[in-house]
Design an enzyme around this catalytic site. Structure first.
Site, PDB file in Angstrom:
ATOM      1  N   TYR A   1       0.817  -1.220   0.000  1.00 39.16           N
ATOM      2  CA  TYR A   1       0.000   0.000   0.000  1.00 39.16           C
ATOM      3  C   TYR A   1       0.856   1.279   0.000  1.00 39.16           C
ATOM      4  CZ  TYR A   1      -3.228   3.395   2.247  1.00 39.16           C
ATOM      5  OH  TYR A   1      -3.973   4.490   2.587  1.00 39.16           O
TER       6      TYR A   1
ATOM      7  N   ASP B   1       9.744  -7.221  -4.260  1.00 39.83           N
ATOM      8  CA  ASP B   1       8.616  -7.626  -3.412  1.00 39.83           C
ATOM      9  C   ASP B   1       8.432  -9.128  -3.600  1.00 39.83           C
ATOM     10  OD1 ASP B   1       5.932  -5.735  -2.294  1.00 39.83           O
ATOM     11  OD2 ASP B   1       5.833  -7.935  -2.310  1.00 39.83           O
TER      12      ASP B   1
ATOM     13  N   LEU C   1       5.667 -10.618  -2.961  1.00 39.51           N
ATOM     14  CA  LEU C   1       4.225 -10.741  -3.209  1.00 39.51           C
ATOM     15  C   LEU C   1       3.515 -11.608  -2.167  1.00 39.51           C
ATOM     16  CD1 LEU C   1       4.031 -10.922  -7.135  1.00 39.51           C
ATOM     17  CD2 LEU C   1       3.908  -8.922  -5.630  1.00 39.51           C
TER      18      LEU C   1
ATOM     19  N   GLY D   1       1.827  -8.037  -0.932  1.00 40.54           N
ATOM     20  CA  GLY D   1       1.563  -6.997  -1.935  1.00 40.54           C
ATOM     21  C   GLY D   1       0.950  -7.574  -3.201  1.00 40.54           C
TER      22      GLY D   1
ATOM     23  N   ASN E   1      10.970 -12.274   9.513  1.00 44.98           N
ATOM     24  CA  ASN E   1      10.651 -11.540   8.281  1.00 44.98           C
ATOM     25  C   ASN E   1      11.046 -10.066   8.390  1.00 44.98           C
ATOM     26  OD1 ASN E   1       9.211 -11.601   5.613  1.00 44.98           O
ATOM     27  ND2 ASN E   1       8.006 -10.020   6.632  1.00 44.98           N
TER      28      ASN E   1
ATOM     29  N   TYR F   1       5.411  -6.975  16.575  1.00 44.45           N
ATOM     30  CA  TYR F   1       5.514  -6.122  15.384  1.00 44.45           C
ATOM     31  C   TYR F   1       6.321  -4.858  15.697  1.00 44.45           C
ATOM     32  CZ  TYR F   1       4.272  -2.535  12.032  1.00 44.45           C
ATOM     33  OH  TYR F   1       4.345  -1.502  11.132  1.00 44.45           O
TER      34      TYR F   1
ATOM     35  N   LYS G   1      10.293  -3.740  14.406  1.00 36.25           N
ATOM     36  CA  LYS G   1      10.666  -2.490  13.734  1.00 36.25           C
ATOM     37  C   LYS G   1      11.738  -1.758  14.544  1.00 36.25           C
ATOM     38  CE  LYS G   1       7.947  -2.269  10.075  1.00 36.25           C
ATOM     39  NZ  LYS G   1       8.363  -1.884   8.723  1.00 36.25           N
TER      40      LYS G   1
ATOM     41  N   ASP H   1      -4.091  -2.094  22.073  1.00 35.92           N
ATOM     42  CA  ASP H   1      -4.451  -0.781  21.518  1.00 35.92           C
ATOM     43  C   ASP H   1      -4.262   0.317  22.562  1.00 35.92           C
ATOM     44  OD1 ASP H   1      -5.176  -0.933  18.860  1.00 35.92           O
ATOM     45  OD2 ASP H   1      -7.303  -1.322  19.263  1.00 35.92           O
TER      46      ASP H   1
HETATM   47  N1  UDP Z   1     -10.764  -0.228  15.171  1.00 36.89           N
HETATM   48  C1  UDP Z   1     -12.059  -0.555  15.541  1.00 36.89           C
HETATM   49  N2  UDP Z   1     -12.690  -1.562  14.855  1.00 36.89           N
HETATM   50  C2  UDP Z   1     -12.087  -2.226  13.814  1.00 36.89           C
HETATM   51  C3  UDP Z   1     -10.772  -1.871  13.453  1.00 36.89           C
HETATM   52  C4  UDP Z   1     -10.134  -0.860  14.157  1.00 36.89           C
HETATM   53  O1  UDP Z   1     -12.625   0.012  16.467  1.00 36.89           O
HETATM   54  O2  UDP Z   1     -12.732  -3.136  13.247  1.00 36.89           O
HETATM   55  C5  UDP Z   1     -10.075   0.836  15.913  1.00 36.89           C
HETATM   56  C6  UDP Z   1      -8.803   0.373  16.602  1.00 36.89           C
HETATM   57  O3  UDP Z   1      -9.090  -0.101  17.889  1.00 36.89           O
HETATM   58  C7  UDP Z   1      -7.966   1.655  16.615  1.00 36.89           C
HETATM   59  C8  UDP Z   1      -8.425   2.412  15.374  1.00 36.89           C
HETATM   60  O4  UDP Z   1      -9.660   1.822  14.983  1.00 36.89           O
HETATM   61  O5  UDP Z   1      -8.303   2.436  17.724  1.00 36.89           O
HETATM   62  C9  UDP Z   1      -7.446   2.279  14.229  1.00 36.89           C
HETATM   63  O6  UDP Z   1      -7.147   0.904  14.055  1.00 36.89           O
HETATM   64  P1  UDP Z   1      -6.337   0.350  12.816  1.00 36.89           P
HETATM   65  O7  UDP Z   1      -6.320  -1.160  12.924  1.00 36.89           O
HETATM   66  O8  UDP Z   1      -6.902   0.946  11.565  1.00 36.89           O
HETATM   67  O9  UDP Z   1      -4.892   0.963  12.988  1.00 36.89           O
HETATM   68  P2  UDP Z   1      -3.838   0.833  14.209  1.00 36.89           P
HETATM   69  O10 UDP Z   1      -4.207   1.932  15.173  1.00 36.89           O
HETATM   70  O11 UDP Z   1      -3.950  -0.531  14.787  1.00 36.89           O
HETATM   71  O12 UDP Z   1      -2.538   1.086  13.539  1.00 36.89           O
END
Ligand code: UDP
Length: 328
Positions: free
Chosen positions: A12, A32, A34, A37, A92, A141, A145, A284
């Site tokens: 992306y 890549d 693939l 991607g 990876n 993850y 990084k 999160d």
């Molecule tokens: N989120 C959500 N429902 C979903 C997917 C994501 O509520 O089905 C929320 C997630 O908890 C976060 C925000 O949306 O607070 C962005 O999530 P995403 O996976 O897009 O990106 P991340 O923050 O993990 O990089």
């Protein structure tokens, strides 16, 4: 004009950056494997289907093109999956990066832009987050990084590699002119999932409504993929002009809650977004917002997209190009 290798250029953010590099007149080759991607994201004749651990193919590619710099995206990106399969992520992402770094050292390539992530910060003590904040990832993850960032720091000090690491916040949107957009399998990102809910009528689950934020849902810093691509171009320009290594946050500095994203999607599409409140998703953080002043000041970067609706509208455009207008 410079000769640039883009790893992960079929993904992306990598494919958007590839298109922008070509538009700037650079000579770009894409590596890549693939595994994630899509070949259709890469302009014809530029794709080399090679895995970073295949050192003989990598050597051939580097010998044939004598690159001035590498922009390194190739990596797995799913936080949840990384907790289930940490070995795969370390092999990876960290292992693949080390294999690349060894290979470019053999071929005398001394400049690299690296796609890092806000996940290196884990649960930040405060927002907006400066680059100097503690680096305490809460997922394999993020750690994978950070391991690469650490290797880069030491290669800069010990072997003269010059690099820029960009710590991405939440990439979104698409560049219509390039005919590409966000396609992940499986999709885990909020904005494409909101559109899926609109198309299918199956409600989106909001992951947690009990965070210590104004509306109880998580706050993220959404950045348009074209603005992210322009950050890579600015990083590359700086390195090619002899600039020093550096680490930069790539976000707009403005945060939006999940419910604000849903509201914006409702307004942009003119459709109801079906959703249900669900439990929190593991790992999160409540709020991730970049302090992006270093990127703005040092590399002269500024985002073109500053409103959430404009970003959601851009993503909706790709959704309709891909699936046809919803509700028709
Ligand atoms: N989120 C959500 N429902 C979903 C997917 C994501 O509520 O089905 C929320 C997630 O908890 C976060 C925000 O949306 O607070 C962005 O999530 P995403 O996976 O897009 O990106 P991340 O923050 O993990 O990089």
């Amino acid at each position: 004009m410079a000769r640039i290798l883009v790893t992960g250029g079929a993904g992306y953010i990598g494919s958007h950056t590839t298109h922008y590099l070509l538009a700037r007149g650079h000579d770009v080759q894409v590596l890549d494997d693939l595994s994630k991607g899509y070949a259709h994201n890469v302009p014809k004749g530029r794709l080399h289907v090679v895995n970073l651990h295949d050192s003989s193919s990598l050597d051939q590619l580097l010998a044939a093109h004598r690159f001035d710099a590498v922009v390194h995206f190739a990596a797995f990106i799913a936080v949840g999956e990384s907790a289930r399969e940490p070995e795969r992520y370390f092999r990876n992402n960290a292992g693949g990066s080390l294999a690349l770094l060894e290979a470019i050292e053999r071929h005398g390539v001394r400049r690299l832009v690296f796609s890092s992530t806000a996940a290196v910060y884990g649960n930040p003590e405060r927002v907006p987050i400066p680059e100097s904040a503690p680096l305490l990832p809460v997922s394999p993850y993020g750690e994978s990084k950070l391991m690469t960032e650490t290797a880069l720091k030491w290669l800069d000090a010990c072997s003269g590699l010059r690099y820029v690491a960009l710590r991405y916040f939440n990439a979104c949107g698409a560049e219509a002119a390039f005919g590409i957009g966000e396609e992940h399998e499986p999709e885990t990102h909020l904005i494409p999932l909101v559109f899926r809910a609109i198309r299918t009528g199956v409600p989106l689950t909001v992951f947690g409504g009990d965070y210590a934020t104004p509306d109880g849902t998580c706050i993220r810093d959404y950045i348009h993929v074209s603005d992210l691509a322009s950050a890579h171009l600015a990083a590359l320009d700086s390195l090619l002009a002899g600039g020093a290594s550096g680490v930069f946050n790539a976000g707009t500095g403005r945060g939006y809650s999940v419910l604000e994203v849903l509201r914006a999607a409702g307004e942009v599409t003119g459709k109801k977004v079906p959703f249900v409140m669900g439990p929190r998703r593991e790992g999160d953080p409540a709020e991730l917002v970049a302090d992006s002043s270093k990127l703005r000041k040092t590399l002269g970067w500024a985002p073109q997209y500053d409103s959430l609706s404009a970003m959601v509208e851009s993503a909706w455009g790709f959704e309709n190009r891909r699936h046809g207008p919803a509700g028709t």
